[in-house]
Write a protein that holds these residues in place. Structure first.
Motif, PDB file in Angstrom:
ATOM      1  N   PHE A 254       0.655  -1.135  -0.114  1.00 43.76           N
ATOM      2  CA  PHE A 254      -0.032   0.093   0.199  1.00 43.76           C
ATOM      3  C   PHE A 254       0.622   1.266   0.026  1.00 43.76           C
ATOM      4  O   PHE A 254       0.356   2.336  -0.326  1.00 43.76           O
ATOM      5  CB  PHE A 254      -0.974  -0.034   1.109  1.00 43.76           C
TER       6      PHE A 254
ATOM      7  N   PRO B  59       0.085   7.360  -0.358  1.00 36.39           N
ATOM      8  CA  PRO B  59      -0.404   6.186   0.328  1.00 36.39           C
ATOM      9  C   PRO B  59      -1.525   6.446   0.826  1.00 36.39           C
ATOM     10  O   PRO B  59      -1.954   7.348   1.450  1.00 36.39           O
ATOM     11  CB  PRO B  59       0.663   5.720   1.245  1.00 36.39           C
ATOM     12  N   PRO B  60      -2.496   5.281   1.000  1.00 37.05           N
ATOM     13  CA  PRO B  60      -2.211   3.917   0.564  1.00 37.05           C
ATOM     14  C   PRO B  60      -2.575   3.855  -0.911  1.00 37.05           C
ATOM     15  O   PRO B  60      -3.775   4.505  -1.467  1.00 37.05           O
ATOM     16  CB  PRO B  60      -2.958   2.916   1.613  1.00 37.05           C
TER      17      PRO B  60
ATOM     18  N   PRO C  75      -7.381   1.653  -0.015  1.00 33.26           N
ATOM     19  CA  PRO C  75      -7.678   1.832   1.337  1.00 33.26           C
ATOM     20  C   PRO C  75      -7.535   0.641   2.141  1.00 33.26           C
ATOM     21  O   PRO C  75      -7.437  -0.365   1.531  1.00 33.26           O
ATOM     22  CB  PRO C  75      -9.406   2.121   1.174  1.00 33.26           C
TER      23      PRO C  75
END
Lengths: 418, 1001, 88
Positions: free
Chosen positions: B244, B592-593, B596
């Motif tokens: 992520f 980021p991410p 989610p």
């Protein structure tokens, strides 16, 4: 310039919204101004707005290296409050809150200041004592504050873990009902539009690369779009203050650190207020779009990078879950970081500098957003009158030499501790 | 019935039917389905509502970019809002419900918002709700309705029953993405002997190959690579795992959904696992995401990405329509058209390009596809779902050159080109550049040399190219890490198909409009957030033209897909309006991410009482066994008081404190910081760090010391004993144990490197027990062996060694309570044994334990400063400690403590306060003169308060302006928040036994 | 997350360390009585954008104070020495 109102929306809507005009002009820089403000964030734009509105100084330019509101104005967690205890801060932040309360009308731009209240939680008898002191100072200065016990917190905030078995059991909270949140971008845009309407030139994509001097005096700025002369130059580039001031030869009591912020996926209303956790550095609110907006500690080292690291990410999520256990299954959508001017006492600087013609507004640590209107208001006053207003009189550069440290946390001369 | 399950094919297991419900309706599903494919197979076309206008929406994609099909997943404590149906694997017992709709997703009253669309376009809220009144009330009134309407899913209210865990991984090469390029990269690195971690977000390896029909030549290729990789012990494959975030110093955040594909994780297993990966090199084989086309009504259920349609047909054996229009501007959608035709649908393929590659054209026509070059979909027709497409010939700019013709259809599959997935690559502040020929942003100029993109992630070309590119990236990554084995040859690619290279011959098509340049109906750029081309036009008109202003003003790209589908189309529209190149408009910043991420997963194990370690003394269990009420003291838990029957905290502490003054009490002070200061220069070191002198302290003695911060404010205090010639035992306050040690080490290692001193924390090595009260000596005399505790042999501020129950202890005679008192230092493991020995011996002396509250009462009676006074903003003068400061030597803070404002006599200074009346003052109250208004800052504040059993009255310590000169004055003690004002007399803070006779008894 | 090459312990995570700020400032001698010298040490910082010498304390490792050379924009670490071996 069209005035914004429900009627204008109706009228424009019926005509296909073709009649809306630019919110602000895009002028080329003139060769000289009475005042040049460096930094097109909330503070710089507010300064220009109040210079024009309160002091009749309209030959003013704001120069911005990127796009308006692209620094910390557009990347903070939007909390507005005036729960400050230390002399120098208390009245300044209350002036700001009062300006906030009238800001949308003043600017004819809805900055969405929503006074949904802030709960600052306490988790030990010692924290309760400190909370009482803070709340008492606020009340004695005419600022609203209530001290709540655990039961009241549990009643107001049913989703917060107020159980006795919590790792940091809630003992109570200071509630400031007039605190709340605002729409950060709207503050920059509203001040920009307001300043522009008063004749201020807002010049984007114009980076200051140095200062123009006449002897010891600063008489303008050198920019990527050429030199611009100015009677007075004001710096309002929090996050980059040290870096820019160094170009003028100033060494400041400031370190630049990075602070992260987080937003969850959009959710139906859940957290209808602002909560500051006392068990760890953590605060949370929910935007009108539905995202939970939250933040925690500084990453804790000098940085201009505007991107944070995983340890703080993980710790902030753990804090979130400790405060609100049901948050565990929700998802974080985005996290980002801003560069903060961290001063040696955690409080800002709005003052003349030792260099004639150069004025400094900075050192906002991570509390700059709430200060935006008063910061602009006081900085404008200081520039226009060559003397501080009483509400920013404490925010001088020489206060450290004099032994006046405006230290809300009592953390000492360690920037990352504030 | 238009969408349906195909009788054969697909990568689902028809022998494993699953029980799934959506909005209470049973859904037929099989193992291998996603929730989205199961919904489509059951002709559940309308599955969600959009954010603003609550328009009906259907499944749009087959991946992480899904903007529409967000649902409530599971129920009770496991409820999860905004779950992407495309990424939810179907499992037995799956319960999903539509969200953001009332009363139901099919009939949502908020769809009425659409009627207001002309008035609630981009940024309308900035222009209204300002209100006719002062203040914020009008806005807040309106805001309440806005908030209820906004948001997508509803959050749960129950505690999460699942557990999560955090792990650390280390590798030479991290490969992100398990498609053809990623598999090849992992293979090359794995064969060369590197430690490899391959991360794939899907449950299966294969990436785009999983969307090929069963039996495609790529199946064999995939199987061969998978089996070779699984045989390598140095290659670790994580599926159902998302990288992520890409962080500094080659650290990556990964969340693995270990047990999220079942109703509930097995007992003791984590639902998700957060892995922090540290690597030397990274190959970003993250693929590309298909772009929608922008035209009127392009949000209707039944408009889907062409690549996704192909996935549903081939991977999930779902035919999402019977009469299809496939609209494209590039080669890739031809595969969709081909596979749809093969599955029995009738297919019209409109290609905006005037000339279509011959091979593709003839092949498509041969397969029965109605190919119409030079045409585009001008608008989609239909209400709840697509019923037709208006097709028109278009110019290169996407303008219709002739009136459109409607053809009936139930599905429109669109491809506007592809965008390489550069999110992770860009997160480390690398800017992608726009490649006009390939009509996409591509990585350029790696400023982070440890990271490379491969395959579709850098728009390398078709399948064979991606494989070769990935393999080369894997080989290069290994070379950099020093592995030496040969990687061998690039695995032979499956036979190429003429349309597999989307980078070839694409003709950019951003918005399809009528001849007048306007879209035929609402044309959506950001589906979830309901951002249309007219919103972008408005932003442009009003000057919100910078890409970040565009995003923030219109909310395009701010939905849960974070612009994966919308960004490039929005930029292109703005570029058109500004008459600029896309490259000059730039992109927003990738953050980021990537998708989610569950908050609980990132919190990991740090939950409940593991959130922050709680420190307990070695005597802790005794306290609890004896009914102590515990309280927080920094990271520690300490006994607050030991209630006897019916006592509250006040009754208990008053009794305990009085008992100490009359008899003898015992308190656990193990939490005090303890530091061994050793070496020939130890005395010099203490002389510098403390304000008072240390050079004359003899062995066997101890002394109270105060230290300042570098800026001259009071830092800490405590007693230090000289154990030997070069051996000192320093104690600090509980709160400052760690900071004092770190400060000492800093001074010794950065500034005073010439001093031969070593400092070591021994807080955890020693338990400490204070015994205080007139009978303390008599009691100790019965239990401490090998020591002479007599008044003469052991005066105050002396220590001696002894033995209790066979345990060697050190007995410091020193007093915090003001009574005859001793601190007994015991090796930590024997803390409880010694404590119990003392308790056992204490019977005849009426020994009782006391807690921190009574300890506080005793110290306030004596006027000793503690945490509330050592609050980081007080000076020696403020605390009346200046008398300790040596004038003969410099010490830390000795210069800066004399800055002008710090020596101002007007500063609030420590005083005692005798409170009038029966009610005590509360700490944090403010002090005001006897007369005058109670506003502003007052003249000081109350720091510590107690009822003094010894004095029989309420007392307090406080800091009062000019305090020492105001003895005897009456002041007001105001607690605004408690709405109480008390009167108090200013007195010396040494309330009780100011001469110290009792402690010297 | 920063990874710091501690000369004693090897490459370790940032979370084992605590930050100590600018390492280019020099602590005045104990006998120094000029407040300005102390102000420069305690309060004023160059705060550069780019190369920065800074203290880190390996609190959860060898407890050595380190002088790390790090870029404040890229965060790349280009040097790390024991503070006691760096002449201040």
């Amino acid at each position: 310039m069209s005035r914004y109102s429900a009627w204008s929306i109706l009228a424009q809507g019926l005509r296909g919204n073709r009649g809306w005009r630019r919110a602000w002009r895009e002028p080329d820089p003139k060769s000289a101004y009475d005042v040049v403000i460096v930094g097109g964030g909330g503070h710089g734009l507010a300064t220009a707005y109040y210079l024009a509105k309160e002091h009749g100084l309209r030959n003013v330019a704001v120069v911005e290296k990127g796009w308006l509101g692209g620094g910390n104005t557009g990347r903070n967690t939007t909390i507005v409050r005036s729960n400050y205890m230390i002399e120098g801060n208390t009245r300044f932040y209350e002036r700001s809150l009062k300006l906030w309360e009238g800001l949308s009308r003043d600017l004819n731009f809805n900055v969405m200041f929503s006074q949904r209240g802030q709960y600052t939680l306490s988790h030990s008898p010692a924290q309760m004592d400190a909370a009482r002191r803070r709340a008492n100072v606020m009340r004695a200065n005419g600022i609203d504050a209530e001290l709540l016990d655990r039961e009241a917190v549990a009643r107001h905030l049913p989703y917060v873990d107020t159980s006795a078995s919590a790792r940091f059991p809630v003992h109570g909270a200071v509630l400031q009902r007039r605190a709340g949140t605002a729409r950060h971008d709207a503050v920059a845009w509203g001040f920009a539009r307001g300043a522009d309407r008063l004749g201020v030139d807002i010049i984007q994509q114009c980076e200051v690369v140095g200062f123009l001097h006449d002897g010891d005096r600063v008489v303008g700025v050198d920019t990527t779009r050429g030199p611009i002369r100015a009677g007075k130059v004001g710096i309002a580039v929090a996050g980059h203050t040290g870096h820019l001031a160094a170009k003028a030869g100033l060494r400041l009591p400031i370190e630049t650190h990075l602070l992260q912020a987080f937003v969850s996926e959009p959710l139906k209303p859940m957290v209808d207020t602002v909560i500051a956790f006392g068990g760890a550095h953590f605060y949370i609110s929910q935007s009108d779009k539905g995202g939970l907006v939250f933040g925690g500690d500084l990453d804790g080292y000098n940085s201009y990078a505007q991107r944070g690291g995983l340890p703080v990410v993980a710790h902030t999520m753990a804090s979130a879950k400790a405060l609100i256990p049901s948050i565990s299954r929700l998802k974080v959508l985005r996290h980002w970081a801003g560069a903060m001017d961290m001063t040696m006492d955690g409080s800002p600087i709005i003052a003349r500098t030792p260099i004639e013609g150069l004025y400094l507004n900075g050192g906002w640590c991570y509390g700059g957003f709430k200060a935006t209107p008063a910061s602009g208001w006081c900085f404008a006053w200081t520039i226009a009158k060559d003397a501080p207003h009483e509400d920013n009189a404490a925010f001088t550069l020489d206060r450290f030499e004099r032994g006046v440290q405006i230290d809300e946390k009592g953390a000492g001369p360690y920037p990352q501790a504030h | 019935m238009t969408a349906s399950r195909l009788p054969t094919g697909g990568r689902i297991d028809r022998s494993k039917p699953l029980s799934v419900t959506f909005d209470g309706r049973p859904i037929d599903a099989f193992a291998g389905d996603s929730l989205a494919s199961a919904l489509l197979a059951n002709d559940e076309i309308l599955v969600g509502r959009s954010f603003k206008y609550h328009r009906p929406r259907g499944v749009f994609s087959a991946g992480v970019e899904e903007p529409n099909a967000l649902v409530h997943l599971r129920t009770g404590g496991r409820h999860e809002p905004n779950a992407r149906a495309t990424m939810v694997e179907a499992f037995d017992g799956l319960v999903a419900n539509a969200q953001n709709a009332w009363p139901s997703v099919r009939l949502d009253v908020r769809a009425a918002n659409q009627l207001l669309a002309p008035f609630i376009g981009a940024g309308f809220y900035y222009k209204t709700f300002i209100g006719p009144f002062r203040g914020t009330r009008f806005w807040m009134f309106c805001e309440r309705f806005i908030r209820r309407a906004a948001g997508m899913g509803s959050p749960g209210t129950l505690e999460d029953p699942d557990r999560y865990e955090t792990v650390n991984l280390f590798c030479d090469v991290l490969v992100v993405g398990g498609g053809p390029a990623g598999l090849s990269a992992a293979l090359a690195a794995g064969r060369a002997g590197a430690q490899v971690v391959l991360v794939e977000q899907d449950a299966q390896l294969g990436g785009a190959l999983l969307s090929a029909p069963i039996g495609d030549p790529s199946d064999a290729w995939l199987e061969a690579i998978r089996s070779e990789l699984s045989a390598m012990s140095n290659v670790r494959v994580l599926t159902r795992a998302t990288v992520f975030g890409a962080y500094d110093h080659d650290v990556y955040g990964v969340v693995e959904r270990v047990w999220d594909h079942v109703a509930a994780a097995p007992e003791g297993q984590p639902r998700q696992r957060f892995a922090v990966v540290r690597t030397k090199r990274t190959v970003m084989a993250t693929g590309a995401i298909e772009r929608p086309l922008v035209f009127g009504g392009n949000d209707r259920p039944g408009v889907m990405l062409a690549g996704a349609v192909r996935s549903y047909v081939n991977r999930y054996a779902v035919l999402p329509g019977r009469h299809m229009v496939v609209a494209t501007n590039n080669d890739s959608a031809y595969a969709t058209a081909r596979d749809l035709a093969a599955a029995g649908a009738d297919v019209t393929l409109v290609d905006a390009r005037q000339t279509v590659p011959d091979e593709l054209a003839s092949q498509s026509r041969a397969e029965g596809v109605d190919l119409r070059p030079g045409c585009a979909v001008l608008s989609a027709k239909g209400r709840g779902r697509v019923a037709g497409a208006v097709i028109a010939p278009v110019s290169e700019e996407g303008r219709a050159t002739a009136p459109g013709k409607t053809i009936a259809c139930d599905l429109i599959a669109v491809s506007g080109g592809w965008s390489p997935t550069l999110h992770l690559w860009s997160q480390r502040q690398q800017k992608p550049v726009f490649d006009a020929e390939k009509a996409c942003f591509v990585p350029a100029g790696d400023t982070v040399p440890t990271m490379t993109c491969a395959g579709d992630a850098r728009a390398a070309g078709g399948l064979a190219t991606a494989i070769a590119d990935g393999f080369a990236a894997g080989e290069n990554a290994v070379i950099a890490t020093g592995a030496t084995n040969a990687a061998g040859h690039v695995p032979e690619a499956p036979e190429p198909w003429p349309g597999d290279d989307w980078t070839r011959g694409i003709a950019p098509l951003w918005t399809v409009t009528r001849a007048d340049g306007k879209p035929a109906g609402k044309a959506f750029v950001d589906l979830q957030n309901d951002v249309t081309t007219s919103d972008i036009d408005l932003a442009h008109r009003e000057g919100y033209q910078a890409v970040e202003h565009l995003k923030r003003y219109t909310t395009t790209g701010m939905a849960t897909d974070q612009g994966k589908l919308s960004n490039v189309n929005a930029l292109a529209r703005m570029a058109q309006l500004r008459d600029a190149e896309i490259a000059d408009v730039g992109t927003t910043t990738f953050r980021p991410p990537y998708t989610p991420i569950t908050i609980g997963a990132l919190a990991g194990n740090e939950t409940g009482h593991h959130f922050r370690a709680t420190r307990l003394t070695t005597i802790d269990e005794w306290h609890r066994e004896h009914g102590a009420v515990m309280t927080e003291a920094g990271a520690w838990l300490r006994p607050w008081y030991y209630p006897e029957a019916g006592e509250d905290v006040r009754a208990a502490y008053v009794r305990e404190a009085a008992h100490v003054r009359q008899h003898v009490g015992i308190v656990d002070v193990s939490t005090l910081g303890k530091i061994a200061v050793q070496g020939p220069d130890a005395a010099e070191f203490l002389n510098r760090i403390y304000i008072n002198g240390w050079k004359t302290l003899p062995v066997g003695r101890l002394r109270y010391g105060v230290m300042l911060r570098e800026d001259g404010f009071v830092f800490d205090d405590g007693a230090t004993a000289r154990l030997g010639e070069h051996d000192y035992f320093m104690s600090t306050t509980t709160a400052n144990a760690a900071p004092v040690l770190a400060f000492a080490e800093r001074l010794l290692q950065t500034a005073w490197t010439d001093l031969e001193v070593h400092v070591t924390s021994i807080t955890d090595q020693w338990a400490a027990i204070a015994v205080a009260g007139p009978k303390a000596r008599d009691l100790l005399a019965t239990v401490v062996g090998d020591a002479d505790l007599s008044r003469e042999a052991l005066p105050n501020n002396h220590f001696t060694h002894g033995r209790i129950s066979g345990v060697e202890v050190r007995v410091h005679r020193m007093s915090y309570s003001g009574e005859l008192a001793y601190e007994i230092y015991v090796p930590a493991l024997f803390g409880r044994a010694v404590w119990e020995a003392l308790i056992a011996a204490g019977g005849p002396f009426n020994l009782k334990p006391y807690g921190t509250e009574a300890m506080g009462a005793l110290r306030v009676e004596k006027g000793h400063v503690a945490g509330p006074e050592l609050e980081g903003r007080t000076t020696l003068n403020d605390l009346r400690l200046e008398g300790f400061a040596s004038t003969k030597k410099p010490f830390v803070g000795s210069v800066l403590r004399n800055r002008p404002a710090l020596t101002d006599a007007d500063r609030p200074t420590l005083v005692g306060l005798e409170i009038d009346g029966e009610v005590g003052a509360l700490p944090g109250s403010l002090l005001f003169a006897a007369a005058g208004p109670t506003e502003g800052r007052g003249e000081g504040w109350v720091s510590s308060t107690t009822y003094s059993p010894a004095l029989g009255r309420n007392i307090a310590m406080g800091l009062l302006k000019n305090g020492p000169s105001r003895m005897g004055e009456t002041v007001r003690v105001v607690d605004f928040v408690g709405d109480r004002t008390l009167k108090a007399t200013v007195v010396s803070h040494h309330f009780f036994d100011p001469e110290g006779e009792r402690q010297n008894a | 997350m920063l990874r710091i090459p501690c000369p004693i312990c090897g490459l370790r995570d940032e979370t084992e360390f605590s930050y100590g700020g600018d390492a280019s400032v020099k602590r005045p001698a104990m006998a120094e009585t000029d407040p300005k010298a102390w102000m420069d040490y305690v309060f004023y910082r160059g705060n550069p954008r780019g190369r920065h010498l800074e203290y880190w304390h390996h609190v959860q490792g060898c407890r050595q104070w380190l002088v790390v050379e790090r870029d404040t924009v890229s965060h790349v670490i280009s040097g790390c020495r024991l503070a006691r071996e760096v002449s201040p």
